[in-house]
Write an enzyme that holds these catalytic residues in place. Structure first.
Site, PDB file in Angstrom:
ATOM      1  N   ARG A  24       0.818  -1.220   0.000  1.00  0.00           N
ATOM      2  CA  ARG A  24       0.000   0.000   0.000  1.00  0.00           C
ATOM      3  C   ARG A  24       0.850   1.268   0.000  1.00  0.00           C
ATOM      4  NH1 ARG A  24      -2.857  -3.831   2.851  1.00  0.00           N
ATOM      5  NH2 ARG A  24      -1.901  -3.187   4.803  1.00  0.00           N
ATOM      6  N   GLU A  53       5.329  -9.551  15.420  1.00  0.00           N
ATOM      7  CA  GLU A  53       4.772  -9.977  16.696  1.00  0.00           C
ATOM      8  C   GLU A  53       4.840 -11.514  16.797  1.00  0.00           C
ATOM      9  OE1 GLU A  53       1.077  -8.074  17.228  1.00  0.00           O
ATOM     10  OE2 GLU A  53       0.863  -8.787  19.295  1.00  0.00           O
TER      11      GLU A  53
END
Ligand code: AMP
Length: 173
Positions: free
Chosen positions: A61, A98
């Site tokens: 993006r 994460e």
């Protein structure tokens, strides 16, 4: 220009792409010609004083905003891509997510030495992706003029790991 209009068009998709992630879907902003134009104009205002030589967009993006911004600022665009996508000689960086890890690449000849580069992505979360991109730009011997995001998830404190650089975002949660 209405930042509120842009913000209210961003769609929340709970549990995408996995459980626990509240995905900020920016496609309604892209779909609307006024919101798209306003987003690019506001981002351009934020970074014009950094006087960049290049706009560097993070896949995927970041490409959408980065190439439009580069056009508006009359400078070149450089992609930071997922591994195996860039065809010429690359620098590669691995970084932790994460859960698990990821890699990004940049063409070694992307910038002239000492070039001032603005990095752009749609969204700042933990900052790991932006930080890895900063390292890639530095491997190319260019300088970070600033880092730009449409959206910032402030509660994740992604800015903390990027505090040595100017950072701007339009919409904060
Ligand atoms: P991070 O490295 O944690 O700052 O994550 C930033 C990257 O992951 C950006 O390229 C974003 O497009 C994407 N991302 C992370 N969290 C979200 C979210 N909640 N909604 C949309 N995109 C996200």
């Amino acid at each position: 220009m209405s930042i509120e209009n842009i913000k209210s068009s961003i769609r929340n998709i709970p549990d995408f792409p996995k459980k626990g992630i509240n995905f900020k879907d920016i496609t309604p902003v892209l779909q609307d010609s006024d919101l798209l134009k306003d987003s690019i104009d506001i981002l351009a205002e934020k970074c014009i004083s950094w006087k960049p030589d290049f706009l560097c967009g993070i896949e995927s993006r970041g490409f959408i905003f980065g190439s439009a911004l580069a056009y508006k600022l009359d400078i070149g665009f450089v992609p930071v891509r997922k591994p195996g996508k860039l065809p010429y000689d690359t620098y590669k960086i691995n970084y932790d997510l994460e859960y698990g890890s990821n890699s990004l690449e940049i063409h070694k000849d992307s910038f002239f030495s000492g070039a001032k580069v603005v990095i752009v992505d749609d969204l700042l979360a933990t900052g790991g992706t932006a930080k890895a991109s900063v390292e890639l730009v530095k491997m190319c011997k260019a300088e970070i003029a600033g880092i730009l995001f449409l959206v910032e998830l402030s509660f994740l404190e992604g800015r903390r790991g990027l505090s040595s650089y100017p950072i701007e975002s339009i919409i904060k949660y």
